[in-house]
Design an enzyme around this catalytic site. Structure first.
Site, short mmCIF file in Angstrom:
data_model
loop_
_atom_site.label_atom_id
_atom_site.label_comp_id
_atom_site.label_asym_id
_atom_site.label_seq_id
_atom_site.Cartn_x
_atom_site.Cartn_y
_atom_site.Cartn_z
CG HIS A 58 -1.73 1.18 1.45
ND1 HIS A 58 -3.00 1.35 0.96
CD2 HIS A 58 -1.46 2.32 2.12
CE1 HIS A 58 -3.45 2.52 1.31
NE2 HIS A 58 -2.54 3.14 2.01
CD GLU A 59 2.05 3.59 3.70
OE1 GLU A 59 2.41 4.70 3.27
OE2 GLU A 59 0.96 3.41 4.27
CG HIS A 62 0.34 6.24 -0.27
ND1 HIS A 62 -0.72 7.01 -0.60
CD2 HIS A 62 -0.07 5.46 0.76
CE1 HIS A 62 -1.74 6.73 0.21
NE2 HIS A 62 -1.37 5.78 1.04
ZN LIG Z 1 -2.47 5.08 2.46
#
Ligand SMILES: [Zn+2]
Length: 92
Positions: A58-59, A62
């Site tokens: 997830h990171e 980003h």
């Molecule tokens: Zn996030």
């Protein structure tokens, strides 16, 4: 972030693990071991680590989205509350 250990680097982004994350995993492992022995502890800790693999992905999502806007991410740090992608700046 201080008190964090470098783990590996992907596409110029350093993944770090904060010491408190390791303390949390250790504390949970001891509790699981006391509750159900080594097999239970290993299985439950493995499950938590798999959850945090999702947090890492997830990171990185980003970070790669930021990269598409020309913004670099020097590092991603895993904390007990989740992950933090430290972007160099925010889009105006
Ligand atoms: Zn996030």
């Amino acid at each position: 972030m201080s008190w964090s250990l470098p783990i590996f680097r992907v596409a110029g982004i350093q993944l770090r693990i904060h010491v408190t994350f390791l303390l949390l995993i250790g504390w949970l492992a001891v509790g699981y071991y006391a509750e159900g022995g080594s097999a239970a502890a290993a299985g439950r800790v493995f499950f938590i680590l798999l959850l945090f693999v999702c947090v890492i992905l997830h990171e990185f999502g980003h970070a790669f989205a930021a990269k598409a806007f020309g913004i670099n991410t020097p590092d991603i740090t895993l904390l007990p509350i989740g992950g933090v992608a430290r972007l160099e700046r925010m889009r105006p």
